[in-house]
Design an enzyme around this catalytic site. Structure first.
Site, PDB file in Angstrom:
ATOM      1  N   TYR A 115       1.164  -1.893   0.289  1.00  0.00           N
ATOM      2  CA  TYR A 115       0.173  -0.440  -0.075  1.00  0.00           C
ATOM      3  C   TYR A 115       0.440   1.362  -0.231  1.00  0.00           C
ATOM      4  CZ  TYR A 115      -4.321   2.872   0.648  1.00  0.00           C
ATOM      5  OH  TYR A 115      -4.825   4.198   0.449  1.00  0.00           O
ATOM      6  N   PHE A 167      -7.421  19.447 -25.340  1.00  0.00           N
ATOM      7  CA  PHE A 167      -8.013  18.289 -26.298  1.00  0.00           C
ATOM      8  C   PHE A 167      -9.503  17.799 -24.882  1.00  0.00           C
ATOM      9  CE2 PHE A 167      -7.581  14.046 -24.626  1.00  0.00           C
ATOM     10  CZ  PHE A 167      -8.220  13.425 -26.119  1.00  0.00           C
ATOM     11  N   THR A 168      -9.956  17.232 -24.749  1.00  0.00           N
ATOM     12  CA  THR A 168     -11.497  17.083 -24.370  1.00  0.00           C
ATOM     13  C   THR A 168     -11.057  16.979 -23.323  1.00  0.00           C
ATOM     14  OG1 THR A 168     -11.039  14.690 -24.000  1.00  0.00           O
ATOM     15  CG2 THR A 168     -12.794  16.303 -26.572  1.00  0.00           C
ATOM     16  N   ASP A 258       1.427  18.291 -22.167  1.00  0.00           N
ATOM     17  CA  ASP A 258       0.631  17.279 -21.502  1.00  0.00           C
ATOM     18  C   ASP A 258       1.749  16.513 -22.432  1.00  0.00           C
ATOM     19  OD1 ASP A 258      -0.276  15.366 -22.307  1.00  0.00           O
ATOM     20  OD2 ASP A 258      -2.664  16.750 -22.848  1.00  0.00           O
ATOM     21  N   LYS A 301      -0.092   5.810 -23.496  1.00  0.00           N
ATOM     22  CA  LYS A 301       0.246   5.480 -24.963  1.00  0.00           C
ATOM     23  C   LYS A 301       1.599   5.560 -24.980  1.00  0.00           C
ATOM     24  CE  LYS A 301      -4.138   8.546 -24.982  1.00  0.00           C
ATOM     25  NZ  LYS A 301      -4.181   9.120 -23.218  1.00  0.00           N
ATOM     26  N   ARG A 426     -13.759  13.433 -34.568  1.00  0.00           N
ATOM     27  CA  ARG A 426     -13.422  13.494 -34.047  1.00  0.00           C
ATOM     28  C   ARG A 426     -13.937  15.090 -34.607  1.00  0.00           C
ATOM     29  NH1 ARG A 426     -10.832  13.199 -28.713  1.00  0.00           N
ATOM     30  NH2 ARG A 426     -12.407  12.541 -29.284  1.00  0.00           N
ATOM     31  N   PHE A 493     -18.984  13.341 -26.413  1.00  0.00           N
ATOM     32  CA  PHE A 493     -18.604  12.322 -27.284  1.00  0.00           C
ATOM     33  C   PHE A 493     -18.685  10.714 -27.472  1.00  0.00           C
ATOM     34  CE2 PHE A 493     -14.718  12.337 -26.007  1.00  0.00           C
ATOM     35  CZ  PHE A 493     -13.841  12.869 -25.384  1.00  0.00           C
TER      36      PHE A 493
HETATM   37  C1  LIG Z   1      -3.117  14.783 -25.736  1.00  0.00           C
HETATM   38  C2  LIG Z   1      -3.812  14.017 -24.708  1.00  0.00           C
HETATM   39  N1  LIG Z   1      -4.117  14.660 -22.971  1.00  0.00           N
HETATM   40  C3  LIG Z   1      -4.787  13.850 -22.080  1.00  0.00           C
HETATM   41  C4  LIG Z   1      -5.385  12.705 -22.265  1.00  0.00           C
HETATM   42  C5  LIG Z   1      -5.918  11.838 -21.086  1.00  0.00           C
HETATM   43  O1  LIG Z   1      -5.780  10.790 -21.502  1.00  0.00           O
HETATM   44  P1  LIG Z   1      -6.499   9.360 -19.891  1.00  0.00           P
HETATM   45  O2  LIG Z   1      -7.421   9.097 -21.637  1.00  0.00           O
HETATM   46  O3  LIG Z   1      -4.902   8.193 -19.689  1.00  0.00           O
HETATM   47  O4  LIG Z   1      -6.494  10.258 -18.860  1.00  0.00           O
HETATM   48  C6  LIG Z   1      -5.315  11.909 -23.723  1.00  0.00           C
HETATM   49  C7  LIG Z   1      -6.364  10.837 -24.066  1.00  0.00           C
HETATM   50  O5  LIG Z   1      -7.047  10.470 -23.160  1.00  0.00           O
HETATM   51  C8  LIG Z   1      -5.079  12.639 -24.641  1.00  0.00           C
HETATM   52  O6  LIG Z   1      -4.902  11.998 -25.722  1.00  0.00           O
HETATM   53  N1  LIG Z   2      -5.966   9.821 -25.434  1.00  0.00           N
HETATM   54  C1  LIG Z   2      -6.711   8.997 -25.326  1.00  0.00           C
HETATM   55  C2  LIG Z   2      -8.919   8.551 -25.129  1.00  0.00           C
HETATM   56  C3  LIG Z   2      -9.776   9.398 -25.041  1.00  0.00           C
HETATM   57  C4  LIG Z   2     -10.748   9.945 -26.504  1.00  0.00           C
HETATM   58  C5  LIG Z   2     -11.262  10.813 -27.158  1.00  0.00           C
HETATM   59  C6  LIG Z   2     -11.184  11.599 -26.093  1.00  0.00           C
HETATM   60  O1  LIG Z   2     -12.346  12.905 -26.232  1.00  0.00           O
HETATM   61  C7  LIG Z   2     -10.543  11.493 -24.687  1.00  0.00           C
HETATM   62  C8  LIG Z   2     -10.005  10.463 -24.211  1.00  0.00           C
HETATM   63  C9  LIG Z   2      -7.544   9.105 -26.924  1.00  0.00           C
HETATM   64  O2  LIG Z   2      -6.486  10.047 -27.764  1.00  0.00           O
HETATM   65  O3  LIG Z   2      -7.491   8.727 -28.207  1.00  0.00           O
END
Ligand SMILES: Cc1ncc(COP(=O)(O)O)c(C=O)c1O
Ligand SMILES: N[C@@H](Cc1ccc(O)cc1)C(=O)O
Length: 509
Positions: A115, A167-168, A258, A301, A426, A493
């Site tokens: 732990y 990024f989302t 990032d 990744k 996307r 999405f």
């Molecule tokens: C550029 C980028 N930043 C952040 C993230 C967030 O990472 P995770 O999916 O491991 O939460 C991702 C993928 O989701 C990504 O492609």
């Molecule tokens: N980061 C991963 C998983 C992910 C996919 C879509 C997203 O918007 C967020 C996370 C990807 O880019 O594939």
């Protein structure tokens, strides 16, 4: 240098030359290439074969056409909601879908599941310090865990966070903590046809304009993504990173990377940026991070693992506050949501990712697919990036309207129905709504992403994918637009549901 018998008139890209030079250093095999006039240029080029052998195999889904039609309907025409077993070739994402090496699997057996104070954490910490150069590392369950901690600790309501394209999940955490995201990527990043070596670069004028407009004390950090996912996996040059760092630091603004696809970015720097051709990937990664103050990392990744992430920084005070948060949301600061064995696999994977043979093959697989599609006239984001090919859905489905028919969502569903290949939307659905006005964000890029998992598929798989997209392109005008059935409030999405406007997704299929 002549690499093999090929007329000088056939241009080889820098990527091709780098990968072939490297391959031929080891194996002095000269392949005679046949040239077909009017044929597909791609077929004349030689690609170095996979630098690994297959030790374990996993069967792929093989639904027939009627079963696929049913599957995508049940999934609400959202490829995220398909079952993995319903997919033939799964290009939804390169996140967590990597094949681990025998060394990594062996590493799993060394998992110390204590732990507190797992030895695998110290191995990971030592590896990240050596490769990235940051002083402190806080493990998290995946990238967004690190984004959550960074955003919560550094953003005050009313702040602004500039970034080289949104990024989302990253933007979600920034906005959730009261910041406004400001896109400072160069304009060309939003243009699928602009061909630039470093299309992920920050536009320094846009960054300066934001500082002048809101004041540096309302900008806690700039989020610098290497590579830029939504721009098509486009890299940032070392010169740009340096310039951003100088500008940010002059105003006391932190540079937080990032780092998710930093190894892919380093590869592009090596083959495209003057002065870096003889540096190792490891040296480039190290230099790149030396211009920053920390990073968030999705370990799923470039760390070549299936789960995990981390947050890095040099600031001790921020680190102490981050350890206070990690115990609330992730776990002890020595595991942060990861099992000991996963931290071990991550440390080993990170080291493997620095090998030129690995990264060269990885990025060249993307180029291989891209050149096949391009040669057949399929519209796509150019040049091909580090992790995926982004097909330009707006141009592909030029009979559909971005705001009302959701071409990228429709195209992703159609590619699946047609071929069993899973891709990802996307475009306008991913971009979501403005969190203040509720209006749809309308991104310039409306794409589907063909994301290639690392060390998973062979060139033969990619041939199938290319053929599928090329054949679908012939009947593109039979593809219907989609309409919402269920729109989730955030990150819509992932779980949104749709139906075809014309009743049938692909007319007559
Ligand atoms: C550029 C980028 N930043 C952040 C993230 C967030 O990472 P995770 O999916 O491991 O939460 C991702 C993928 O989701 C990504 O492609
Ligand atoms: N980061 C991963 C998983 C992910 C996919 C879509 C997203 O918007 C967020 C996370 C990807 O880019 O594939």
């Amino acid at each position: 240098m002549t690499i093999f018998n090929m007329p000088a008139t056939i241009p080889l890209s820098a990527q091709a030359i780098a990968s072939l030079k490297d391959f031929e250093k080891i194996f002095p095999i000269k392949k005679k290439i046949k040239i077909f006039s009017g044929g597909i240029v791609m077929d004349m080029m030689k690609f170095a074969p996979e630098p690994f052998k297959i030790k374990m195999v996993e069967p792929m889904g093989n639904l027939d056409k009627e079963e696929r039609k049913e599957a995508i309907k049940t999934a609400g025409y959202n490829t995220f909601l398909l079952k993995s077993e319903e997919c033939f070739i799964d290009l939804l994402t390169d996140s967590g879908t990597n094949a681990m090496s025998d060394r990594q699997w062996a590493g799993l057996m060394l998992g110390d599941e204590a732990y507190g104070g797992s030895r695998n954490f110290y191995h990971l910490e030592e590896t990240v310090r050596e490769l990235f150069g940051f002083q402190y590392i806080v493990p998290t369950h995946q990238g967004r865990g690190a984004e959550n901690i960074l955003s919560s600790l550094t953003i005050k309501p009313g702040d602004y966070v500039p970034g080289n394209m949104y990024f989302t999940t990253t933007r979600f955490h920034q906005e959730h903590n009261g910041a406004t995201f400001r896109d400072v990527v160069i304009d060309e990043a939003h243009d699928p046809n602009a061909i630039l070596d470093f299309k992920g670069n920050v536009d320094l004028n846009k960054f300066q304009a934001l500082i002048d407009e809101v004041g540096a004390d309302r900008i806690p950090y700039i989020c610098l993504a290497v590579t830029v996912n939504l721009a098509g996996g486009q890299p940032v040059s070392m010169a740009n990173i340096k310039a951003v760092s100088e500008m940010a630091h002059k105003y006391g603004i932190k540079v937080m990377f990032d780092a998710t696809r930093c190894v892919e970015n380093a590869y592009f720097i090596k083959i495209r940026e003057k002065g870096y051709e003889d540096k190792t990937i490891k040296e480039i990664v190290h230099e790149l991070f030396s211009y920053g103050d920390g990073c968030t990392m999705s370990g799923k990744k470039d760390c070549l693992t299936n789960i995990g992430g981390f947050l890095c920084m040099n600031d001790k005070d921020l680190y102490i506050r981050a350890t206070g948060m990690v115990v609330q949301y992730e776990g002890m600061p020595t595991y942060g949501g990861m099992a000991g064995r996963d931290m071990e696999a991550m440390a080993i994977g990170l080291k493997e990712s620095m090998e030129f043979n690995y990264i060269s093959h990885r990025v060249n697989q993307i180029r291989y697919l891209g050149e096949k599609l391009d040669a057949a006239g399929v519209p796509m984001v150019k040049p091909s990036g580090g992790h995926a090919i982004f097909v330009d859905a707006r141009a592909f489905l030029d009979h559909l309207d971005q705001k009302t028919d959701f071409p990228a969502e429709a195209l992703a569903a159609a590619v699946y129905e047609f071929s069993g290949v899973r891709t990802m939307e996307r475009g306008i659905i991913s971009a979501g709504r403005d969190n203040k006005t509720g209006e749809n964000h309308v991104p310039k890029l409306e794409t589907i992403r063909l994301t290639i998992p690392r060390r998973v598929y062979t060139y033969a798989h990619l041939d199938y994918v290319a053929d599928a997209i090329i054949q679908l392109y012939q009947i593109r005008h039979d593809i219907s637009g989609l309409k919402w059935v269920y729109e989730p409030e955030v990150l819509r999405f992932f779980t949104g549901r749709f139906e075809p406007k014309n009743g049938e997704l692909i007319k007559g299929f």
